[in-house]
Design an enzyme around this catalytic site. Sequence first.
Site, PDB file in Angstrom:
ATOM      1  CB  CYS A   3      -1.000  -0.033   1.157  1.00  0.00           C
ATOM      2  SG  CYS A   3      -2.314   1.210   0.985  1.00  0.00           S
ATOM      3  CG  HIS A  41      -4.082  -3.375   2.641  1.00  0.00           C
ATOM      4  ND1 HIS A  41      -3.090  -2.960   3.498  1.00  0.00           N
ATOM      5  CD2 HIS A  41      -4.687  -2.247   2.201  1.00  0.00           C
ATOM      6  CE1 HIS A  41      -3.101  -1.647   3.585  1.00  0.00           C
ATOM      7  NE2 HIS A  41      -4.058  -1.186   2.796  1.00  0.00           N
ATOM      8  CD  GLU A  99      -2.143  -6.184   5.015  1.00  0.00           C
ATOM      9  OE1 GLU A  99      -2.443  -5.006   5.291  1.00  0.00           O
ATOM     10  OE2 GLU A  99      -1.565  -6.502   3.944  1.00  0.00           O
TER      11      GLU A  99
END
Length: 193
Positions: free
Chosen positions: A77, A175, A177
């Site tokens: 990001c 992202h 994650e």
Amino acid sequence: MKIALIDYGAGNVQSVLFALERLGYQATVTDDPNTIKKADKVIFPGVGEASSAMQMIHNKKLDTIIPALTQPVLGICLGMQLLCSSSEEGNAKGLGIFDIQIKRFSNQLKVPQMGWNTITNLKTELFKGINEEEYMYLVHSYYAPVNTYCIATTNYGINYATAIQKDNFYGVQFHPEKSGKAGEQILFNFLTI
């Protein structure tokens, strides 16, 4: 394997740490230059505003450490955007690894882009096992235009580079994650490069 998760005060460190733990990996959250230099893999996350994030990186003297790294590095990001030469956000000067100027989305679009969107034109081993048009989670108001380093694109009013790569440096705008199993696969692919 030693994994360094760079903590400079503007990262989504905990969610990345938890995603790595779900994959069975331990990471060291650190801003220590020696720990970062000795790591096998480095993850450079980021959430927030570009110019203040660069100021924190400069204050911790990481602006000279990060560009000199020779092991695989993954910017996430804002971390990806800071690997570039500059950003329109606060007229920030980036780390200059990628010769890319980060631009702001047009006022005709809802900003920030927030939520799930697809990634296409996937290249490199970072996307091994990932399907074209896979959905990833994004939250951002600024973007990297399509460029020579582009290894994935996303469309949000325009096509833009949602992943980039140059030598040992990788960057993803989304992202991983927060992107479910596909995002975890991308993290795993990075760790096994």
